[in-house]
Motif scaffolding. Structure first.
Motif, PDB file in Angstrom:
ATOM      1  N   ASP A  81       0.832  -1.191   0.000  1.00 40.16           N
ATOM      2  CA  ASP A  81       0.000   0.000   0.000  1.00 40.16           C
ATOM      3  C   ASP A  81       0.875   1.253   0.000  1.00 40.16           C
ATOM      4  N   SER A  82       2.028   1.150   0.628  1.00 39.63           N
ATOM      5  CA  SER A  82       3.063   2.177   0.588  1.00 39.63           C
ATOM      6  C   SER A  82       4.374   1.455   0.887  1.00 39.63           C
ATOM      7  N   ILE A  83       5.477   2.188   0.878  1.00 39.21           N
ATOM      8  CA  ILE A  83       6.753   1.537   1.187  1.00 39.21           C
ATOM      9  C   ILE A  83       6.851   1.200   2.670  1.00 39.21           C
ATOM     10  N   ASN A  84       5.883   1.665   3.445  1.00 39.58           N
ATOM     11  CA  ASN A  84       5.887   1.402   4.882  1.00 39.58           C
ATOM     12  C   ASN A  84       4.845   0.374   5.322  1.00 39.58           C
ATOM     13  N   HIS A  85       3.966  -0.038   4.395  1.00 43.95           N
ATOM     14  CA  HIS A  85       2.888  -0.943   4.769  1.00 43.95           C
ATOM     15  C   HIS A  85       2.699  -2.023   3.708  1.00 43.95           C
ATOM     16  N   LEU A  86       2.727  -3.267   4.163  1.00 44.04           N
ATOM     17  CA  LEU A  86       2.500  -4.425   3.305  1.00 44.04           C
ATOM     18  C   LEU A  86       1.220  -5.108   3.759  1.00 44.04           C
ATOM     19  N   GLU A  87       0.347  -5.426   2.795  1.00 43.38           N
ATOM     20  CA  GLU A  87      -0.916  -6.092   3.103  1.00 43.38           C
ATOM     21  C   GLU A  87      -0.980  -7.430   2.368  1.00 43.38           C
ATOM     22  N   PHE A  88      -1.687  -8.385   2.980  1.00 45.67           N
ATOM     23  CA  PHE A  88      -1.838  -9.712   2.413  1.00 45.67           C
ATOM     24  C   PHE A  88      -3.312  -9.932   2.056  1.00 45.67           C
ATOM     25  N   TYR A  89      -3.557 -10.344   0.800  1.00 40.06           N
ATOM     26  CA  TYR A  89      -4.921 -10.557   0.324  1.00 40.06           C
ATOM     27  C   TYR A  89      -5.076 -11.997  -0.164  1.00 40.06           C
ATOM     28  N   LEU A  93      10.462 -14.929  -4.392  1.00 44.04           N
ATOM     29  CA  LEU A  93       9.495 -13.919  -4.792  1.00 44.04           C
ATOM     30  C   LEU A  93       8.115 -14.563  -4.966  1.00 44.04           C
ATOM     31  N   PRO A  94       7.089 -14.048  -4.278  1.00 43.37           N
ATOM     32  CA  PRO A  94       5.732 -14.581  -4.460  1.00 43.37           C
ATOM     33  C   PRO A  94       5.254 -14.372  -5.889  1.00 43.37           C
ATOM     34  N   PRO A  95       4.355 -15.212  -6.367  1.00 42.96           N
ATOM     35  CA  PRO A  95       3.868 -15.066  -7.744  1.00 42.96           C
ATOM     36  C   PRO A  95       2.997 -13.844  -7.952  1.00 42.96           C
ATOM     37  N   ALA A  96       2.423 -13.287  -6.878  1.00 46.53           N
ATOM     38  CA  ALA A  96       1.540 -12.134  -7.009  1.00 46.53           C
ATOM     39  C   ALA A  96       1.972 -11.040  -6.048  1.00 46.53           C
ATOM     40  N   VAL A  97       2.661 -10.016  -6.589  1.00 44.25           N
ATOM     41  CA  VAL A  97       3.083  -8.853  -5.809  1.00 44.25           C
ATOM     42  C   VAL A  97       2.585  -7.611  -6.529  1.00 44.25           C
ATOM     43  N   THR A  98       1.865  -6.748  -5.818  1.00 45.67           N
ATOM     44  CA  THR A  98       1.346  -5.511  -6.408  1.00 45.67           C
ATOM     45  C   THR A  98       1.695  -4.333  -5.500  1.00 45.67           C
ATOM     46  N   ASP A  99       1.472  -3.132  -6.022  1.00 41.87           N
ATOM     47  CA  ASP A  99       1.648  -1.939  -5.195  1.00 41.87           C
ATOM     48  C   ASP A  99       0.597  -0.907  -5.570  1.00 41.87           C
ATOM     49  N   SER A 100       0.635   0.220  -4.892  1.00 40.63           N
ATOM     50  CA  SER A 100      -0.389   1.251  -5.092  1.00 40.63           C
ATOM     51  C   SER A 100      -0.163   2.082  -6.344  1.00 40.63           C
ATOM     52  N   ALA A 101       0.948   1.874  -7.043  1.00 39.48           N
ATOM     53  CA  ALA A 101       1.278   2.724  -8.188  1.00 39.48           C
ATOM     54  C   ALA A 101       1.029   2.049  -9.533  1.00 39.48           C
ATOM     55  N   LYS A 102       0.904   0.711  -9.572  1.00 44.17           N
ATOM     56  CA  LYS A 102       0.778   0.004 -10.843  1.00 44.17           C
ATOM     57  C   LYS A 102      -0.427  -0.919 -10.832  1.00 44.17           C
ATOM     58  N   GLN A 103      -0.891  -1.276 -12.019  1.00 47.36           N
ATOM     59  CA  GLN A 103      -2.007  -2.195 -12.157  1.00 47.36           C
ATOM     60  C   GLN A 103      -1.531  -3.648 -12.271  1.00 47.36           C
ATOM     61  N   GLU A 104      -0.353  -3.837 -12.881  1.00 43.53           N
ATOM     62  CA  GLU A 104       0.126  -5.185 -13.129  1.00 43.53           C
ATOM     63  C   GLU A 104       0.992  -5.685 -11.971  1.00 43.53           C
ATOM     64  N   TYR A 105       1.286  -6.990 -12.021  1.00 46.52           N
ATOM     65  CA  TYR A 105       2.139  -7.588 -11.002  1.00 46.52           C
ATOM     66  C   TYR A 105       3.567  -7.069 -11.123  1.00 46.52           C
ATOM     67  N   LEU A 106       4.250  -7.019  -9.997  1.00 45.36           N
ATOM     68  CA  LEU A 106       5.632  -6.560  -9.959  1.00 45.36           C
ATOM     69  C   LEU A 106       6.584  -7.738 -10.069  1.00 45.36           C
ATOM     70  N   GLY A 107       7.788  -7.457 -10.547  1.00 48.37           N
ATOM     71  CA  GLY A 107       8.812  -8.474 -10.665  1.00 48.37           C
ATOM     72  C   GLY A 107      10.117  -8.006 -10.054  1.00 48.37           C
ATOM     73  N   VAL A 108      11.114  -8.853 -10.118  1.00 46.19           N
ATOM     74  CA  VAL A 108      12.425  -8.536  -9.571  1.00 46.19           C
ATOM     75  C   VAL A 108      13.002  -7.297 -10.261  1.00 46.19           C
ATOM     76  N   GLY A 109      13.494  -6.344  -9.456  1.00 47.04           N
ATOM     77  CA  GLY A 109      14.084  -5.126  -9.987  1.00 47.04           C
ATOM     78  C   GLY A 109      13.131  -3.950 -10.073  1.00 47.04           C
ATOM     79  N   ASP A 110      11.817  -4.211  -9.924  1.00 50.67           N
ATOM     80  CA  ASP A 110      10.849  -3.117  -9.961  1.00 50.67           C
ATOM     81  C   ASP A 110      10.959  -2.266  -8.697  1.00 50.67           C
ATOM     82  N   HIS A 111      10.514  -1.018  -8.823  1.00 48.84           N
ATOM     83  CA  HIS A 111      10.480  -0.111  -7.682  1.00 48.84           C
ATOM     84  C   HIS A 111       9.077  -0.094  -7.087  1.00 48.84           C
TER      85      HIS A 111
END
Length: 209
Positions: free
Chosen positions: A112-120, A167-185
């Protein structure tokens, strides 16, 4: 729904383990000890995964001759959530790596931010069909938040990394719509997402930003 499940669990526990009227002896004590031991074993195994990841990361950094390696953990929070981090100096910059261990493949890890991780967790909705016998699985998918965790960054760190053991198969953040991968910010910040295998391959003195 969550509180209903908690209430039902507490009710069943009372039926199974509370002493009978006029007695102080816990019922089904061997079964209670078994359940508590099983929960403790799962926690210890998870704790050891963090300890192993921390030890491997420190060893890798030492082999690359980085300076001022410091480790940080919150004792009780680390036991339940794995709040470990390692910081060091590299090219006159303070680098901090927060260590995370993957829990389940079917959970989505959302920053949700660089300070908060949520599990869905997502599940198909099951309902009772009047015309058919038994429950029916619909095409509707219900997504619920099943946990959260705070990430604690050092103010002095100007290079920040989130490091998963796998790395989990499904990682997202508040800035992008798609899943994140290694090296992403993460969340449009300077926090990089890495896994252990990638860090080991690039451990020639460079830490990805």
């Amino acid at each position: 729904m969550k509180y209903l499940i908690y209430g039902l669990t507490a009710f069943v526990a009372c039926l199974l383990f509370l002493p009978e009227s006029g007695s102080t002896e816990i019922r089904n004590l061997p079964f209670l000890i078994f359940l508590l031991s099983l929960v403790l074993l799962c926690r210890v195994i998870r704790l050891m995964r963090y300890v192993l990841l921390l030890a491997k990361t420190k060893s890798l950094l030492k082999k690359n001759n980085v300076a001022e390696i410091k480790e940080k953990c919150l004792p009780w929070s680390s036991f339940f959530h794995g709040r470990y981090s390692v910081s060091f100096l590299h090219n006159e910059r303070r680098v901090q790596i927060i260590l995370l261990s993957k829990k389940w493949n079917y959970q989505r890890y959302h920053f949700d931010s660089i300070n908060h991780l949520e599990f869905y967790r997502s599940n198909r909705v099951v309902f009772n069909n009047i015309k058919a016998l038994g429950p029916t699985v619909s095409n509707l998918v219900e997504t619920k938040r099943v946990g959260k965790q705070s990430l604690i960054w050092e103010e002095s760190a100007n290079c920040r990394v989130v490091l998963f053991d796998r790395l989990p198969p499904a990682v997202t953040d508040s800035a992008k719509q798609e899943y994140l991968g290694v090296g992403d910010h993460l969340c449009g910040s300077n926090v990089s997402l890495l896994d252990w295998a990638t860090l080991r391959k690039t451990a020639n003195g460079n830490v990805k930003e």
